[in-house]
Design an enzyme around this catalytic site. Structure first.
Site, PDB file in Angstrom:
ATOM      1  N   CYS A 191       3.946   9.292   0.601  1.00 55.61           N
ATOM      2  CA  CYS A 191       2.648   9.834   0.204  1.00 55.61           C
ATOM      3  C   CYS A 191       2.840  10.750  -0.996  1.00 55.61           C
ATOM      4  O   CYS A 191       3.624  11.696  -0.940  1.00 55.61           O
ATOM      5  CB  CYS A 191       2.035  10.603   1.368  1.00 55.61           C
ATOM      6  SG  CYS A 191       0.521  11.455   0.899  1.00 55.61           S
ATOM      7  N   ARG A 199       0.850  -1.209   0.000  1.00 55.16           N
ATOM      8  CA  ARG A 199       0.000   0.000   0.000  1.00 55.16           C
ATOM      9  C   ARG A 199       0.886   1.261   0.000  1.00 55.16           C
ATOM     10  O   ARG A 199       1.066   1.899  -1.038  1.00 55.16           O
ATOM     11  CB  ARG A 199      -0.984  -0.016   1.188  1.00 55.16           C
ATOM     12  CG  ARG A 199      -2.128   0.989   1.033  1.00 55.16           C
ATOM     13  CD  ARG A 199      -1.757   2.398   1.377  1.00 55.16           C
ATOM     14  NE  ARG A 199      -1.356   2.553   2.783  1.00 55.16           N
ATOM     15  CZ  ARG A 199      -0.816   3.651   3.258  1.00 55.16           C
ATOM     16  NH1 ARG A 199      -0.606   4.706   2.472  1.00 55.16           N
ATOM     17  NH2 ARG A 199      -0.454   3.726   4.532  1.00 55.16           N
ATOM     18  N   HIS A 240       4.077   4.599  12.934  1.00 56.66           N
ATOM     19  CA  HIS A 240       4.360   4.486  11.497  1.00 56.66           C
ATOM     20  C   HIS A 240       5.412   5.533  11.150  1.00 56.66           C
ATOM     21  O   HIS A 240       5.135   6.729  11.183  1.00 56.66           O
ATOM     22  CB  HIS A 240       3.035   4.742  10.764  1.00 56.66           C
ATOM     23  CG  HIS A 240       3.097   4.808   9.273  1.00 56.66           C
ATOM     24  ND1 HIS A 240       2.557   3.829   8.474  1.00 56.66           N
ATOM     25  CD2 HIS A 240       3.583   5.733   8.424  1.00 56.66           C
ATOM     26  CE1 HIS A 240       2.720   4.160   7.193  1.00 56.66           C
ATOM     27  NE2 HIS A 240       3.341   5.312   7.138  1.00 56.66           N
TER      28      HIS A 240
HETATM   29  N1  COA Z   1     -12.937   4.812  -4.621  1.00 56.75           N
HETATM   30  C1  COA Z   1     -13.110   4.971  -5.967  1.00 56.75           C
HETATM   31  N2  COA Z   1     -13.446   6.110  -6.541  1.00 56.75           N
HETATM   32  C2  COA Z   1     -13.625   7.175  -5.750  1.00 56.75           C
HETATM   33  C3  COA Z   1     -13.448   7.101  -4.359  1.00 56.75           C
HETATM   34  C4  COA Z   1     -13.080   5.864  -3.807  1.00 56.75           C
HETATM   35  N3  COA Z   1     -12.871   5.711  -2.503  1.00 56.75           N
HETATM   36  N4  COA Z   1     -13.691   8.295  -3.839  1.00 56.75           N
HETATM   37  C5  COA Z   1     -13.987   9.125  -4.866  1.00 56.75           C
HETATM   38  N5  COA Z   1     -13.951   8.442  -6.020  1.00 56.75           N
HETATM   39  C6  COA Z   1     -14.170   8.945  -7.364  1.00 56.75           C
HETATM   40  C7  COA Z   1     -15.523   9.527  -7.527  1.00 56.75           C
HETATM   41  O1  COA Z   1     -16.440   8.530  -7.932  1.00 56.75           O
HETATM   42  C8  COA Z   1     -15.288  10.551  -8.628  1.00 56.75           C
HETATM   43  O2  COA Z   1     -15.201   9.898  -9.859  1.00 56.75           O
HETATM   44  P1  COA Z   1     -15.652  10.621 -11.223  1.00 56.75           P
HETATM   45  O3  COA Z   1     -14.706  11.791 -11.399  1.00 56.75           O
HETATM   46  O4  COA Z   1     -15.463   9.553 -12.251  1.00 56.75           O
HETATM   47  O5  COA Z   1     -17.044  11.041 -10.991  1.00 56.75           O
HETATM   48  C9  COA Z   1     -13.890  11.065  -8.304  1.00 56.75           C
HETATM   49  O6  COA Z   1     -13.268  10.022  -7.580  1.00 56.75           O
HETATM   50  C10 COA Z   1     -13.895  12.340  -7.493  1.00 56.75           C
HETATM   51  O7  COA Z   1     -14.739  12.154  -6.365  1.00 56.75           O
HETATM   52  P2  COA Z   1     -14.822  13.186  -5.157  1.00 56.75           P
HETATM   53  O8  COA Z   1     -15.752  12.657  -4.133  1.00 56.75           O
HETATM   54  O9  COA Z   1     -15.061  14.570  -5.698  1.00 56.75           O
HETATM   55  O10 COA Z   1     -13.405  13.043  -4.546  1.00 56.75           O
HETATM   56  P3  COA Z   1     -12.183  14.043  -4.603  1.00 56.75           P
HETATM   57  O11 COA Z   1     -11.772  14.342  -5.988  1.00 56.75           O
HETATM   58  O12 COA Z   1     -12.444  15.137  -3.657  1.00 56.75           O
HETATM   59  O13 COA Z   1     -11.054  13.058  -4.000  1.00 56.75           O
HETATM   60  C11 COA Z   1     -10.377  11.342  -2.468  1.00 56.75           C
HETATM   61  C12 COA Z   1     -11.093  12.653  -2.656  1.00 56.75           C
HETATM   62  C13 COA Z   1     -10.074  11.156  -1.017  1.00 56.75           C
HETATM   63  C14 COA Z   1     -11.249  10.208  -2.946  1.00 56.75           C
HETATM   64  C15 COA Z   1      -9.112  11.316  -3.325  1.00 56.75           C
HETATM   65  O14 COA Z   1      -8.398  12.502  -3.136  1.00 56.75           O
HETATM   66  C16 COA Z   1      -8.220  10.155  -2.982  1.00 56.75           C
HETATM   67  O15 COA Z   1      -8.545   8.996  -3.208  1.00 56.75           O
HETATM   68  N6  COA Z   1      -7.034  10.454  -2.489  1.00 56.75           N
HETATM   69  C17 COA Z   1      -6.036   9.443  -2.185  1.00 56.75           C
HETATM   70  C18 COA Z   1      -5.417   9.701  -0.861  1.00 56.75           C
HETATM   71  C19 COA Z   1      -4.321   8.724  -0.593  1.00 56.75           C
HETATM   72  O16 COA Z   1      -4.480   7.519  -0.668  1.00 56.75           O
HETATM   73  N7  COA Z   1      -3.131   9.257  -0.297  1.00 56.75           N
HETATM   74  C20 COA Z   1      -1.990   8.465   0.014  1.00 56.75           C
HETATM   75  C21 COA Z   1      -2.098   7.741   1.296  1.00 56.75           C
HETATM   76  S1  COA Z   1      -2.075   8.746   2.725  1.00 56.75           S
HETATM   77 ZN    ZN Z   2       3.383   6.378   5.284  1.00 60.89          ZN
END
Ligand code: COA
Ligand code: ZN
Length: 318
Positions: free
Chosen positions: A242, A18, A209
């Site tokens: 990250c 991850r 962590h």
């Molecule tokens: N799984 C799959 N798709 C997801 C999702 C999830 N958990 N959460 C949101 N989405 C999709 C939505 O369906 C949408 O899709 P579309 O553009 O096709 O309609 C898109 O992502 C945007 O959704 P929204 O609710 O507006 O989310 P956002 O753009 O504000 O993003 C997060 C928020 C948290 C989902 C996103 O920033 C994210 O996944 N970040 C990853 C953080 C991470 O893992 N960082 C490293 C570890 S700390």
């Molecule tokens: Zn970390």
């Protein structure tokens, strides 16, 4: 072994597939991820963080989360957990029969906005909804990113970590992971943190962590262990970071931390020989060198033959 008294058991959560793979420049094939998790399952880990159910646009490297969770072999005694940022992620995680949901938010407002695109308050409300939705069916862990420092805001106050921990503890979570997302913690800060955390949250599973961004990773593990912490995240080979934290680099290498604790007489439950075999295969899987050191140097007990002239010198001096 130079410690006295009963051997302390230390529990490791392996996060390479991850935290490690989320930041890799190239997509790692699903079958390689599954094979890696399956091999890690035979090493004695308490827990493996298999993947994350995040937006595939945000973290394309882990867009195969469902498939990976569906294909891994579940070894009894190992918990398979996943990182979840929101309700959509939680639904996907539950469908995949995860053993735990690791919900994430940052103690730093700026990092939370960068990483999760919402304020901390909004994250808290969203994660509260997740916890209600899960309704006790599956244990919940909360990972608090940037608990020691934020690469954009600077030092993070311990009080802030305690405040968010308190709020989540009030929601009945099983555990808290206190994350040094960009390797800004130092051992004195860690000692202070673990002392307070253990007093206030004695009933929770507390995990530390660490990232080794500034070479303080193992020193921080040691400070936490000596302060009584029994649970750690580690990443094979020291992969990790990250994508939304500027300058982030690898986690503490699991095998280096386990090797250190093992040498000191702690019981990590890990078969270090098997783990080192995997650590040595990792550069081929990811296509580049990895920072872990023990896989390169060998364990302290894997000795080298002395050069031939040493025997001659010994004889001459006898
Ligand atoms: N799984 C799959 N798709 C997801 C999702 C999830 N958990 N959460 C949101 N989405 C999709 C939505 O369906 C949408 O899709 P579309 O553009 O096709 O309609 C898109 O992502 C945007 O959704 P929204 O609710 O507006 O989310 P956002 O753009 O504000 O993003 C997060 C928020 C948290 C989902 C996103 O920033 C994210 O996944 N970040 C990853 C953080 C991470 O893992 N960082 C490293 C570890 S700390
Ligand atoms: Zn970390």
């Amino acid at each position: 072994m130079n410690r006295t008294g009963p051997v302390t058991r230390i529990y490791f959560n392996e996060v390479a597939t991850r935290d490690g793979l989320q930041i890799e420049p190239n997509f790692i094939a699903t079958s390689d991820k599954v094979a890696l998790v399956d091999a890690l399952s035979d090493c004695g880990y308490a827990k493996i963080e298999v993947t994350s159910f995040t937006s595939p646009k945000a973290i394309p490297m882990l867009r195969d989360a469902e498939e990976v969770m569906g294909r891994i072999r579940r070894v009894p005694g190992v918990e398979y957990t996943v990182l979840v940022p929101n309700l959509r992620g939680a639904e996907r995680a539950l469908e995949s029969r995860t053993d735990e949901l690791n919900l994430v938010m940052s103690v730093s407002e700026t990092h939370n906005l960068a990483n999760l695109r919402m304020s901390r308050e909004k994250s808290f409300v969203a994660l509260q909804a997740v916890i209600r939705h899960v309704d006790g069916q599956t244990p919940i862990n909360i990972s608090l990113s940037c608990s020691f420092g934020c690469p954009m805001e600077g030092e993070v106050q311990q009080e802030e970590v305690l405040r968010w921990s308190e709020r989540f503890a009030g929601l009945g979570v099983r555990g808290l992971s206190i994350c040094d997302t960009t390797g800004m913690a130092h051992p004195a800060q860690v000692s202070r943190m673990v002392e307070v955390l253990q007093k206030r949250f004695a009933d929770l599973q507390l995990t530390l962590h660490f990232h080794n961004t500034r070479g303080m990773g193992l020193a921080n593990v040691l400070a936490a262990v000596q302060g009584g912490i029994e649970r750690f995240d580690g990443s094979l080979g020291g992969l990790g970071g990250c994508p939304y934290a500027p300058g982030a680099s690898g986690n503490v290498a699991s095998e280096d931390a386990i090797h250190m604790l093992d040498a000191m007489g702690y019981d990590t439950g890990i078969d270090l020989s098997k783990l080192l075999v995997l650590a040595r295969q990792l550069p081929e899987i990811v296509g580049h060198d990895v920072p872990g050191q023990v896989a390169k140097a060998g364990r302290i007990m894997s000795l080298h033959p002395a050069p031939a002239y040493v025997a001659q010198l010994r004889e001459a001096q006898a």
